[in-house]
Write a protein that holds these residues in place. Structure first.
Motif, PDB file in Angstrom:
ATOM      1  N   VAL A 207     -12.588  17.203 -45.674  1.00  0.00           N
ATOM      2  CA  VAL A 207     -12.938  18.536 -44.249  1.00  0.00           C
ATOM      3  C   VAL A 207     -11.668  19.479 -44.579  1.00  0.00           C
ATOM      4  O   VAL A 207     -10.684  19.509 -45.067  1.00  0.00           O
ATOM      5  N   ASP A 208     -12.111  20.318 -43.711  1.00  0.00           N
ATOM      6  CA  ASP A 208     -11.115  21.437 -43.606  1.00  0.00           C
ATOM      7  C   ASP A 208      -9.977  20.703 -42.603  1.00  0.00           C
ATOM      8  O   ASP A 208     -10.450  20.445 -41.104  1.00  0.00           O
ATOM      9  N   GLY A 209      -8.858  20.568 -42.774  1.00  0.00           N
ATOM     10  CA  GLY A 209      -7.667  19.942 -41.769  1.00  0.00           C
ATOM     11  C   GLY A 209      -7.434  20.496 -40.388  1.00  0.00           C
ATOM     12  O   GLY A 209      -6.624  20.257 -39.573  1.00  0.00           O
ATOM     13  N   HIS A 210      -8.052  21.806 -40.420  1.00  0.00           N
ATOM     14  CA  HIS A 210      -7.754  22.744 -39.162  1.00  0.00           C
ATOM     15  C   HIS A 210      -8.670  22.928 -38.399  1.00  0.00           C
ATOM     16  O   HIS A 210      -8.928  23.554 -37.410  1.00  0.00           O
ATOM     17  N   ASP A 211      -9.940  22.314 -38.844  1.00  0.00           N
ATOM     18  CA  ASP A 211     -11.265  22.417 -38.253  1.00  0.00           C
ATOM     19  C   ASP A 211     -11.451  21.260 -37.219  1.00  0.00           C
ATOM     20  O   ASP A 211     -11.733  20.019 -37.767  1.00  0.00           O
ATOM     21  N   ILE A 212     -11.295  21.262 -35.956  1.00  0.00           N
ATOM     22  CA  ILE A 212     -11.225  19.792 -34.969  1.00  0.00           C
ATOM     23  C   ILE A 212     -12.511  19.407 -35.081  1.00  0.00           C
ATOM     24  O   ILE A 212     -12.676  18.011 -35.065  1.00  0.00           O
ATOM     25  N   ASP A 213     -13.420  20.141 -35.236  1.00  0.00           N
ATOM     26  CA  ASP A 213     -14.891  19.229 -35.102  1.00  0.00           C
ATOM     27  C   ASP A 213     -15.191  18.431 -36.298  1.00  0.00           C
ATOM     28  O   ASP A 213     -15.603  17.539 -36.397  1.00  0.00           O
ATOM     29  N   ALA A 214     -14.592  19.228 -37.632  1.00  0.00           N
ATOM     30  CA  ALA A 214     -14.675  18.553 -39.076  1.00  0.00           C
ATOM     31  C   ALA A 214     -14.024  17.168 -38.709  1.00  0.00           C
ATOM     32  O   ALA A 214     -14.209  16.152 -39.340  1.00  0.00           O
ATOM     33  N   LEU A 215     -12.768  17.419 -38.136  1.00  0.00           N
ATOM     34  CA  LEU A 215     -11.949  15.944 -38.251  1.00  0.00           C
ATOM     35  C   LEU A 215     -12.348  14.892 -37.277  1.00  0.00           C
ATOM     36  O   LEU A 215     -12.496  13.734 -37.610  1.00  0.00           O
ATOM     37  N   LEU A 216     -13.116  15.389 -36.192  1.00  0.00           N
ATOM     38  CA  LEU A 216     -13.805  14.528 -35.175  1.00  0.00           C
ATOM     39  C   LEU A 216     -14.688  13.767 -36.059  1.00  0.00           C
ATOM     40  O   LEU A 216     -14.995  12.585 -35.776  1.00  0.00           O
ATOM     41  N   ALA A 217     -15.464  14.435 -36.758  1.00  0.00           N
ATOM     42  CA  ALA A 217     -16.714  14.023 -37.606  1.00  0.00           C
ATOM     43  C   ALA A 217     -16.216  12.888 -38.486  1.00  0.00           C
ATOM     44  O   ALA A 217     -16.871  11.698 -38.749  1.00  0.00           O
ATOM     45  N   GLY A 218     -15.140  13.484 -39.296  1.00  0.00           N
ATOM     46  CA  GLY A 218     -14.688  12.517 -40.488  1.00  0.00           C
ATOM     47  C   GLY A 218     -14.033  11.170 -39.685  1.00  0.00           C
ATOM     48  O   GLY A 218     -14.284  10.139 -40.296  1.00  0.00           O
ATOM     49  N   PHE A 219     -13.523  11.294 -38.560  1.00  0.00           N
ATOM     50  CA  PHE A 219     -12.980   9.812 -37.993  1.00  0.00           C
ATOM     51  C   PHE A 219     -14.232   9.172 -37.509  1.00  0.00           C
ATOM     52  O   PHE A 219     -13.975   7.952 -37.614  1.00  0.00           O
ATOM     53  N   ALA A 220     -14.942   9.733 -37.067  1.00  0.00           N
ATOM     54  CA  ALA A 220     -16.295   9.008 -36.472  1.00  0.00           C
ATOM     55  C   ALA A 220     -16.959   8.344 -37.716  1.00  0.00           C
ATOM     56  O   ALA A 220     -17.448   7.157 -37.604  1.00  0.00           O
ATOM     57  N   GLU A 221     -17.158   8.903 -38.840  1.00  0.00           N
ATOM     58  CA  GLU A 221     -17.727   8.533 -40.115  1.00  0.00           C
ATOM     59  C   GLU A 221     -16.841   7.129 -40.561  1.00  0.00           C
ATOM     60  O   GLU A 221     -17.425   6.331 -40.925  1.00  0.00           O
ATOM     61  N   ALA A 222     -15.674   7.426 -40.393  1.00  0.00           N
ATOM     62  CA  ALA A 222     -14.667   6.336 -40.885  1.00  0.00           C
ATOM     63  C   ALA A 222     -14.754   5.077 -40.283  1.00  0.00           C
ATOM     64  O   ALA A 222     -14.645   3.967 -40.806  1.00  0.00           O
ATOM     65  N   LYS A 223     -15.051   5.258 -38.737  1.00  0.00           N
ATOM     66  CA  LYS A 223     -15.324   3.939 -38.084  1.00  0.00           C
ATOM     67  C   LYS A 223     -16.565   3.264 -38.555  1.00  0.00           C
ATOM     68  O   LYS A 223     -16.530   1.991 -38.237  1.00  0.00           O
ATOM     69  N   GLN A 224     -17.509   3.789 -39.206  1.00  0.00           N
ATOM     70  CA  GLN A 224     -18.979   3.188 -39.411  1.00  0.00           C
ATOM     71  C   GLN A 224     -18.899   2.673 -40.809  1.00  0.00           C
ATOM     72  O   GLN A 224     -19.607   1.878 -40.998  1.00  0.00           O
ATOM     73  N   VAL A 225     -17.836   2.832 -41.777  1.00  0.00           N
ATOM     74  CA  VAL A 225     -17.639   2.351 -42.980  1.00  0.00           C
ATOM     75  C   VAL A 225     -17.173   0.927 -42.848  1.00  0.00           C
ATOM     76  O   VAL A 225     -16.243   0.519 -42.112  1.00  0.00           O
ATOM     77  N   LYS A 226     -17.990   0.264 -43.686  1.00  0.00           N
ATOM     78  CA  LYS A 226     -17.839  -1.359 -43.863  1.00  0.00           C
ATOM     79  C   LYS A 226     -17.239  -1.744 -45.068  1.00  0.00           C
ATOM     80  O   LYS A 226     -18.002  -1.267 -45.944  1.00  0.00           O
ATOM     81  N   GLY A 227     -16.429  -2.604 -45.306  1.00  0.00           N
ATOM     82  CA  GLY A 227     -15.966  -3.241 -46.543  1.00  0.00           C
ATOM     83  C   GLY A 227     -14.880  -2.526 -47.439  1.00  0.00           C
ATOM     84  O   GLY A 227     -14.961  -2.974 -48.712  1.00  0.00           O
ATOM     85  N   ARG A 228     -14.329  -1.243 -47.044  1.00  0.00           N
ATOM     86  CA  ARG A 228     -13.689  -0.358 -47.769  1.00  0.00           C
ATOM     87  C   ARG A 228     -12.877   0.221 -46.911  1.00  0.00           C
ATOM     88  O   ARG A 228     -13.223   0.974 -45.899  1.00  0.00           O
TER      89      ARG A 228
END
Length: 276
Positions: A207-228
């Protein structure tokens, strides 16, 4: 918070960073400023916290592996209400709680003492594994520096996190491309980072680390990851928000003079006006 509100918080954090470093006359502005959007998004949107009970067992955990960027953490903790903002002006001064690197025994809200680079991910692994063993649902977040990628312990920890399937762990790489001696690619090239973390069996998000929307999407995606575990590679600019500090390795560990701090704060206050 909305993305705009988080941007405003990040701006306040950047102003705090400049003010406290100018008062201390020492510290690390470059990597603190580059991580402000990441830390603001974590502390004011993503993480489950209770400033009135810093040791609450069910809180999310945060490890600032690049401990020299302590000012960005201290500002977030003060803004969150862990201690009075006045304490920020005591950074690195005798008789005050805010050390040059985070100290969990002295500062409320600090989950891990850090400073020796390369060790934070191992500590975060331990917290995440403990959570799984205890049946807790808290998440663990750790912010790493790109210069840290040259540390062997990082890659040992990367293997361990994947081995133990720590899907409650999210690492964020503050990928600003510079360290104290210059460009990270020149000092010790660690590219290609996304492919390396993938090879270590991590889920990787860029992600672009200064793009808040991109960071929010990244953290949301991370919460859905299972097993790693998840690595978010956040491309940032060292010294972000202050024109004469941006993308300059010389501002890795040099505090601004009072005159330079005035100029930096003027720029940041102008940005704050533009944010409404």
């Amino acid at each position: 918070m909305t993305a705009l509100e988080l941007k405003r918080v990040a701006n306040v954090i950047r102003q705090d960073i400049i003010s406290m470093l100018a008062a201390a006359k020492s510290g690390h502005p470059g990597g603190s400023l580059s991580a402000a959007d990441i830390v603001a998004t974590l502390f004011f949107n993503e993480m489950r916290l209770n400033p009135n009970d810093p040791h609450w067992e069910d809180r999310d955990r945060f490890v600032l592996s690049k401990g020299h960027a302590a000012p960005v953490l201290y500002s977030a903790l003060a803004e969150k209400g862990y201690f009075p903002k006045e304490e920020l002006q005591g950074l690195r001064q005798t008789g005050h709680m805010l050390q040059g690197h985070p100290d969990m025994k002295k500062t409320p809200g600090v989950d891990m003492s850090t400073g020796s680079l390369g060790q934070g991910l191992s500590a975060a692994n331990g917290m995440a594994l403990a959570g799984k063993l205890d049946g807790k649902d808290y998440r663990v977040y750790t912010v790493l520096g790109d210069g840290e990628m040259a540390e062997g312990q990082i890659w040992e920890a990367a293997m361990a996190a994947a081995h133990y399937k720590l899907d409650n762990l999210t690492a964020i790489l503050d990928y600003n491309g510079l360290q104290i001696d210059g460009k990270t690619d020149s000092v010790m090239c660690s590219a290609p980072l996304a492919q390396k973390w993938q090879a270590f069996c991590w889920h990787v998000i860029e992600v672009d680390g200064h793009d808040i929307d991109a960071l929010l999407a990244g953290f949301a995606e991370a919460k859905q990851v299972k097993g790693r575990p998840t690595m978010i590679i956040a491309k940032t600019v060292k010294g972000k928000g202050v024109s004469f500090m941006e993308d300059q390795a010389g501002w890795h560990g040099n505090a601004p003079s009072l005159e330079q701090a005035e100029q930096a704060l003027k720029e940041l206050r102008e940005e704050a006006k533009n944010l409404g």
